[in-house]
Write a protein that holds these residues in place. Structure first.
Motif, mmCIF file in Angstrom:
data_model
loop_
_atom_site.group_PDB
_atom_site.id
_atom_site.type_symbol
_atom_site.label_atom_id
_atom_site.label_comp_id
_atom_site.label_asym_id
_atom_site.label_seq_id
_atom_site.Cartn_x
_atom_site.Cartn_y
_atom_site.Cartn_z
ATOM 1 N N SER A 177 10.028 1.866 5.100
ATOM 2 C CA SER A 177 10.785 1.028 6.034
ATOM 3 C C SER A 177 10.234 1.118 7.446
ATOM 4 N N ARG A 178 9.694 2.281 7.814
ATOM 5 C CA ARG A 178 9.279 2.489 9.207
ATOM 6 C C ARG A 178 7.771 2.506 9.374
ATOM 7 N N GLU A 179 7.058 2.122 8.334
ATOM 8 C CA GLU A 179 5.607 2.182 8.420
ATOM 9 C C GLU A 179 5.031 0.775 8.550
ATOM 10 N N ALA A 180 3.935 0.667 9.317
ATOM 11 C CA ALA A 180 3.215 -0.592 9.420
ATOM 12 C C ALA A 180 1.770 -0.408 8.976
ATOM 13 N N ALA A 181 1.472 0.718 8.348
ATOM 14 C CA ALA A 181 0.121 1.005 7.879
ATOM 15 C C ALA A 181 0.073 0.880 6.365
ATOM 16 N N VAL A 182 -1.113 0.538 5.862
ATOM 17 C CA VAL A 182 -1.301 0.433 4.424
ATOM 18 C C VAL A 182 -1.239 1.829 3.825
ATOM 19 N N GLY A 183 -0.446 1.967 2.775
ATOM 20 C CA GLY A 183 -0.280 3.271 2.145
ATOM 21 C C GLY A 183 -1.371 3.572 1.143
ATOM 22 N N GLY A 184 -1.316 4.782 0.595
ATOM 23 C CA GLY A 184 -2.335 5.231 -0.347
ATOM 24 C C GLY A 184 -1.843 5.324 -1.776
ATOM 25 N N ASP A 185 -0.676 4.729 -2.098
ATOM 26 C CA ASP A 185 -0.175 4.753 -3.469
ATOM 27 C C ASP A 185 -0.962 3.759 -4.321
ATOM 28 N N PHE A 186 -1.210 4.117 -5.573
ATOM 29 C CA PHE A 186 -1.953 3.216 -6.455
ATOM 30 C C PHE A 186 -1.573 3.474 -7.905
ATOM 31 N N TYR A 187 -1.811 2.471 -8.735
ATOM 32 C CA TYR A 187 -1.580 2.598 -10.165
ATOM 33 C C TYR A 187 -2.479 1.597 -10.891
ATOM 34 N N ALA A 188 -2.671 1.839 -12.179
ATOM 35 C CA ALA A 188 -3.479 0.938 -13.004
ATOM 36 C C ALA A 188 -3.183 1.225 -14.466
ATOM 37 N N ILE A 189 -3.361 0.223 -15.308
ATOM 38 C CA ILE A 189 -3.204 0.386 -16.750
ATOM 39 C C ILE A 189 -4.189 -0.552 -17.437
ATOM 40 N N HIS A 190 -4.919 -0.026 -18.419
ATOM 41 C CA HIS A 190 -5.950 -0.794 -19.118
ATOM 42 C C HIS A 190 -5.866 -0.540 -20.616
ATOM 43 N N HIS A 191 -6.058 -1.620 -21.385
ATOM 44 C CA HIS A 191 -6.182 -1.475 -22.833
ATOM 45 C C HIS A 191 -7.662 -1.319 -23.153
ATOM 46 N N THR A 192 -8.030 -0.195 -23.729
ATOM 47 C CA THR A 192 -9.434 0.141 -23.945
ATOM 48 C C THR A 192 -9.683 0.392 -25.437
ATOM 49 N N PRO A 193 -10.939 0.531 -25.839
ATOM 50 C CA PRO A 193 -11.225 0.876 -27.237
ATOM 51 C C PRO A 193 -10.649 2.223 -27.657
ATOM 52 N N TYR A 194 -10.239 3.034 -26.707
ATOM 53 C CA TYR A 194 -9.730 4.380 -27.014
ATOM 54 C C TYR A 194 -8.217 4.479 -26.815
ATOM 55 N N GLY A 195 -7.563 3.365 -26.655
ATOM 56 C CA GLY A 195 -6.131 3.366 -26.463
ATOM 57 C C GLY A 195 -5.741 2.826 -25.099
ATOM 58 N N LEU A 196 -4.508 3.062 -24.757
ATOM 59 C CA LEU A 196 -3.980 2.602 -23.474
ATOM 60 C C LEU A 196 -4.219 3.692 -22.434
ATOM 61 N N ARG A 197 -4.932 3.353 -21.370
ATOM 62 C CA ARG A 197 -5.222 4.314 -20.305
ATOM 63 C C ARG A 197 -4.382 3.962 -19.073
ATOM 64 N N ILE A 198 -3.716 4.980 -18.512
ATOM 65 C CA ILE A 198 -2.738 4.774 -17.442
ATOM 66 C C ILE A 198 -3.076 5.702 -16.279
ATOM 67 N N LEU A 199 -2.933 5.173 -15.064
ATOM 68 C CA LEU A 199 -3.215 5.965 -13.862
ATOM 69 C C LEU A 199 -2.167 5.663 -12.797
ATOM 70 N N ILE A 200 -1.686 6.711 -12.156
ATOM 71 C CA ILE A 200 -0.874 6.555 -10.950
ATOM 72 C C ILE A 200 -1.261 7.687 -10.003
ATOM 73 N N GLY A 201 -1.293 7.392 -8.706
ATOM 74 C CA GLY A 201 -1.717 8.421 -7.763
ATOM 75 C C GLY A 201 -1.340 8.092 -6.340
ATOM 76 N N ASP A 202 -1.675 9.006 -5.466
ATOM 77 C CA ASP A 202 -1.336 8.880 -4.049
ATOM 78 C C ASP A 202 -2.440 9.539 -3.237
ATOM 79 N N VAL A 203 -3.121 8.723 -2.442
ATOM 80 C CA VAL A 203 -4.197 9.219 -1.584
ATOM 81 C C VAL A 203 -3.595 9.767 -0.301
ATOM 82 N N ARG A 204 -4.146 10.874 0.155
ATOM 83 C CA ARG A 204 -3.687 11.440 1.429
ATOM 84 C C ARG A 204 -3.992 10.466 2.568
ATOM 85 N N GLY A 205 -2.991 10.239 3.419
ATOM 86 C CA GLY A 205 -3.197 9.405 4.598
ATOM 87 C C GLY A 205 -2.876 7.942 4.342
ATOM 88 N N LYS A 206 -3.077 7.137 5.387
ATOM 89 C CA LYS A 206 -2.802 5.708 5.337
ATOM 90 C C LYS A 206 -3.915 4.963 6.064
#
Length: 407
Positions: A177-206
């Protein structure tokens, strides 16, 4: 002059602003969520009226030798950062009117003190109007910066499709609510030959450095998920990329890192493998029960392998039919109420929730809004993946089943 914002990013910003930027607020703010209440600071908008009322009481009720002009002169100055220009001028006009009525009520002669009082009200109203315009301009700039930051975040993190590899998927992102900078949160999900791969994370800083790191990690995850069979190898590739990004920043490895959860569901969506790199533990919701998938062994965030290499621990679990895997960033668990109590999503998920990943995330989001009063101090990213329920008639999805940790 070279434009500061690329046409593609500007288009993304307009799309977010016109179509989706207010979706969170509409659903989780004033858009009909039971129990929602206004933030406490909005009550300050009534402060100028309270000062005018106090001035009227002093002028009309108290003895004549007590002057109300200090309160009346202060009212427009107080209104300047709280109300609109019209509200500020109206406050000054009301203050002047109360002063005139007081003067007429007491039947006094026009003295120097009254001339100074009326002049002070007029001058302070003019100054307050100027301050109001400056404050309004700053608020518009901040609002634009927030919208742009969210547009950049959504351009980097497009919403995943509702189904990926047979699993139902939902994601939510909300800027602080009080930030005007781009954050470092991220996520992704991909269907691959080895199954469903999932990622979520948070980079230090903005800011731009965080966006560059997020882009690098998301690109590395997509490539590694498609070509590497072992989940440990995928995490290793992310570690290499994080270290490379840290080296590009001047070698400050200890100051550039990202917490993350890297997960994998086999093609049958039966076995879940999780590698946790210093990130909040995911939750597995099944049959009205919630299990926190805490890692069996501690692991450092991505980018800190030089500090200590403890390998890549991977925990395996059985994922029952109808179960939902919930992943989130620390903006959820570090959110506080007005008493400073941290938010815990487990109690809400232990109660009945709407079906599917969208229902689960909406339940968390609404409960989080109630807890914080609508004010988030950090960005929030949520990702949910649901295994389809059993097709046998009369069988409840995951009823009575506790997610099992595999050896």
């Amino acid at each position: 002059m070279r434009p500061l914002i690329s046409p593609g990013l500007a288009d993304a910003w307009r799309r977010v602003r016109d179509q989706g930027a207010t979706r969170w607020a509409d659903r989780a703010g004033g858009g009909g969520v039971p129990g929602w209440h206004r933030p406490w600071w909005e009550w300050f908008r009534w402060l100028p009226a309270a000062v005018l009322l106090a001035g009227a009481v002093v002028g009309f009720v108290l003895p004549a030798w007590i002057s109300a002009f200090p309160l009346l002169a202060a009212a427009p100055a107080i209104a300047a950062p709280l109300l609109s220009l019209t509200g500020t001028l109206a406050t000054g006009g009301c203050a002047l009117l109360i002063g005139i009525v007081e003067f007429r009520l007491h039947g006094r002669e026009f003295e120097t003190a009254y001339a100074v009082g009326f002049t002070s009200i007029v001058l302070l109203t003019v100054v307050a109007a100027a301050i109001n315009r400056v404050a309004a301009s700053d608020r518009r700039k901040l609002s634009t910066a927030r919208e742009l930051a969210e547009a950049v975040q959504r351009a980097v993190l497009p919403e995943p499709p509702p189904r990926v590899g047979g699993a139902a998927v939902a994601a939510r992102y909300q800027a602080a609510s009080r930030e005007a900078a781009v954050g470092g949160d991220f996520y992704a999900i991909h269907h691959t030959p080895y199954g469903l791969r999932i990622l979520i994370g948070d980079v230090r800083g903005k800011g731009l450095d965080a966006v560059r790191t997020v882009n690098g990690l998301l690109g590395a995850f997509q490539a590694a998920s498609t070509h590497l069979r072992d989940l440990r190898e995928v995490v290793g590739r992310l570690e290499e990329r994080a270290e490379g990004l840290g080296a590009d920043d001047g070698g400050a490895m200890s100051e550039s890192f990202a917490t993350a959860v890297v997960a994998e569901l086999d093609d049958g969506l039966d076995v879940l493998r999780v590698a946790n790199r210093g990130h909040p533990a995911p939750l597995l919701v099944s049959g009205g029960r919630v299990r926190t998938l805490a890692p069996g062994a501690a692991s450092l965030p991505l980018g800190l392998a030089t500090v200590g290499d403890f390998g890549v621990p991977v925990d395996a679990y059985r994922m029952p039919p109808g179960a939902t895997l919930v992943l989130y960033t620390d903006g959820v668990t570090e959110a506080r109420d007005r008493n400073g109590t941290f938010y815990d999503p487990v109690p809400r998920l232990s109660r009945p929730t709407p079906p599917g990943p969208d229902g689960v995330l909406d339940a968390i989001r609404e409960d989080l809004q109630r807890h914080t009063g609508g004010s988030l101090r950090d960005d929030v990213a949520l990702l949910a993946v649901s295994r389809p329920p059993p097709e046998a008639p009369g069988t409840a999805a995951g009823e009575g089943v506790v997610p099992e940790r595999l050896g």
